[in-house]
Design a protein around this motif. Structure first.
Motif, PDB file in Angstrom:
ATOM      1  N   ILE A   6       0.858  -1.186   0.000  1.00 24.19           N
ATOM      2  CA  ILE A   6       0.000   0.000   0.000  1.00 24.19           C
ATOM      3  C   ILE A   6       0.895   1.237   0.000  1.00 24.19           C
ATOM      4  O   ILE A   6       1.648   1.458   0.955  1.00 24.19           O
ATOM      5  N   ALA A   7       0.816   2.022  -1.051  1.00 22.98           N
ATOM      6  CA  ALA A   7       1.591   3.268  -1.113  1.00 22.98           C
ATOM      7  C   ALA A   7       0.875   4.330  -0.274  1.00 22.98           C
ATOM      8  O   ALA A   7      -0.338   4.514  -0.408  1.00 22.98           O
TER       9      ALA A   7
ATOM     10  N   HIS B  21      -7.537  -2.628   4.978  1.00 24.40           N
ATOM     11  CA  HIS B  21      -7.297  -3.547   3.854  1.00 24.40           C
ATOM     12  C   HIS B  21      -7.532  -5.001   4.253  1.00 24.40           C
ATOM     13  O   HIS B  21      -7.156  -5.914   3.514  1.00 24.40           O
ATOM     14  N   ALA B  22      -8.139  -5.205   5.390  1.00 28.03           N
ATOM     15  CA  ALA B  22      -8.498  -6.544   5.848  1.00 28.03           C
ATOM     16  C   ALA B  22      -7.326  -7.516   5.788  1.00 28.03           C
ATOM     17  O   ALA B  22      -7.471  -8.669   5.394  1.00 28.03           O
ATOM     18  N   ALA B  23      -6.165  -7.042   6.175  1.00 25.63           N
ATOM     19  CA  ALA B  23      -4.978  -7.894   6.176  1.00 25.63           C
ATOM     20  C   ALA B  23      -4.783  -8.484   7.564  1.00 25.63           C
ATOM     21  O   ALA B  23      -5.234  -7.916   8.559  1.00 25.63           O
ATOM     22  N   ALA B  28       5.997  -5.362   6.250  1.00 25.26           N
ATOM     23  CA  ALA B  28       7.061  -4.351   6.213  1.00 25.26           C
ATOM     24  C   ALA B  28       6.478  -2.943   6.248  1.00 25.26           C
ATOM     25  O   ALA B  28       5.374  -2.700   5.749  1.00 25.26           O
ATOM     26  N   ILE B  29       7.236  -2.047   6.867  1.00 28.39           N
ATOM     27  CA  ILE B  29       6.853  -0.622   6.943  1.00 28.39           C
ATOM     28  C   ILE B  29       8.042   0.177   6.401  1.00 28.39           C
ATOM     29  O   ILE B  29       9.158   0.041   6.915  1.00 28.39           O
ATOM     30  N   GLU B 111       3.675  -2.991   3.536  1.00 27.20           N
ATOM     31  CA  GLU B 111       3.420  -4.286   2.885  1.00 27.20           C
ATOM     32  C   GLU B 111       2.574  -5.128   3.830  1.00 27.20           C
ATOM     33  O   GLU B 111       2.929  -5.342   4.984  1.00 27.20           O
ATOM     34  N   LEU B 112       1.448  -5.575   3.292  1.00 26.20           N
ATOM     35  CA  LEU B 112       0.485  -6.333   4.099  1.00 26.20           C
ATOM     36  C   LEU B 112       0.332  -7.746   3.554  1.00 26.20           C
ATOM     37  O   LEU B 112       0.526  -7.987   2.364  1.00 26.20           O
TER      38      LEU B 112
END
Lengths: 225, 134
Positions: A6-7, B21-23, B28-29, B111-112
């Motif tokens: 996700i950007a 986003h229902a993850a 990762a951030i 990143e999900l």
């Protein structure tokens, strides 16, 4: 399992900045100029506010919110001159907007001309926090050395006014006002500079006149009272 | 040490994204820390290492990119690296500058991971990362 990137590309303080802007707009609507004071510990923030409160208090309504890590000594000092609420941060090195808003509630409904917010003595962390102020004032005392601006660029870059305090000590300390001002203006060319001695009152009236002009501009912009 | 409060804010935003986003997991951030953000990257990393386990995040999830301070001259349009925090155009010596990067901490991307496409998120997993506001 699926992975998704996700950007976001957003300043992580964007929400806080928006909250600070909303607070600033509310204070503008009330005709209150919010002045945020930053300095190292012991540079003379409270002494400057005592002197300014004596000067400004004759013609204007003002109040002070004062941040400290552990004690309420500063609020006690200011109490004879202006309503003051101590914000004890319990170890935190800076004030945040939420603390300012709570302290302002404690002051109750007052139609203030000026609200001074004295941050915790620290030139690092407070510089990164917008407290909803209209004006950020940085105090640099002559005992700290004239090379401070380059060491704390964020604090100087984000300030509009520089108060050089304890000028009565100039004959006794190796501090060049010209060097300090030049160093500060390399970082922030627009800094308005005021040499002040809070103890004997030198420069206090000039700084207060500057604050009154800043408030007049705010009122003009807001089309207010 | 305001890095702790900034990491706290970051974790809150990441958690909102994960839920939106229902993850079930944050892998990762990616964060960019500007030279004039007033944030020490090493302290930011250690604050993350301290706070991440409480929200079931792996301490290795944080990726920090340090961003140099750059400005553009309003007079001659030169874009340059601001060296030693001296805000003077090296081309025309003008001091009317616009900072174009390096003043903030930016959440670049997250990143999900989802259990599988189309299935609703597991409720328990959804709760794992929920943090109470301080």
């Amino acid at each position: 399992m699926t992975q998704q990137t996700i950007a976001v590309n957003q300043d992580i303080q964007a929400q806080r900045r928006a909250a600070a802007a909303a607070f600033r707009a509310r204070m503008s609507a009330h005709g209150t100029l919010v002045v945020h004071l930053l300095s190292s510990p012991g540079a003379g923030k409270t002494a400057l506010l005592e002197a300014a409160a004596r000067e400004l208090g004759r013609s204007h309504k003002l109040a002070v919110l004062v941040g400290d890590i552990a004690t309420d000594r500063d609020a006690e000092r200011l109490a004879p001159w202006a309503p003051a609420v101590q914000i004890t941060t319990g170890g935190a090195c800076h004030l945040e907007l939420l603390l300012v808003e709570k302290a302002l509630e404690q002051l109750g409904g007052r139609d203030l001309h000026f609200l001074f917010v004295e941050d915790v003595g620290n030139l690092v962390c407070p510089a990164s926090h917008d407290l909803g102020e209209h004006l950020r004032v940085l105090l640099l005392s002559t005992t700290e050395g004239d090379d401070k601006p380059g060491k704390y660029p964020k604090a100087f870059r984000t300030s509009q006014s520089l108060v050089l305090s304890k000028i009565d000590l100039l004959p006794h300390v190796p501090f060049s006002m010209a060097a300090a001002i030049a160093d500060a203006r390399r970082i922030q060319p627009q800094l308005a500079v005021f040499p002040v001695c809070a103890l004997d009152g030198r420069g206090v009236a000039e700084w207060c006149q500057y604050l009154i002009r800043q408030r007049d501009q705010l009122l003009t912009l807001a089309g207010g009272p | 040490m305001h890095e702790f409060s900034l990491v706290d804010e970051l974790l809150r935003q990441v958690e909102s994204l994960r839920l939106a986003h229902a993850a079930h997991r944050v892998v990762a951030i990616h964060v960019r820390i500007g030279e004039l953000a007033g944030v020490e990257p090493e302290l930011f990393r250690s604050a993350f290492a301290c706070l991440a386990p409480a929200v079931n995040l792996d301490v290795t999830a944080l990726h920090v990119q340090e961003i140099a301070l750059e400005a553009e001259c309003r007079a001659c349009a030169a874009r340059f690296r601001v060296e030693r925090f001296c805000f003077v155009c090296p081309v025309c010596e003008c001091q009317e500058l616009t900072v174009v990067q390096g003043e903030s901490v930016v959440l670049e991307s997250v990143e999900l991971e989802r259990e599988s496409t189309g299935s609703p998120p597991a409720q328990d997993a959804g709760r794992q990362l929920v943090r109470a506001d301080p």
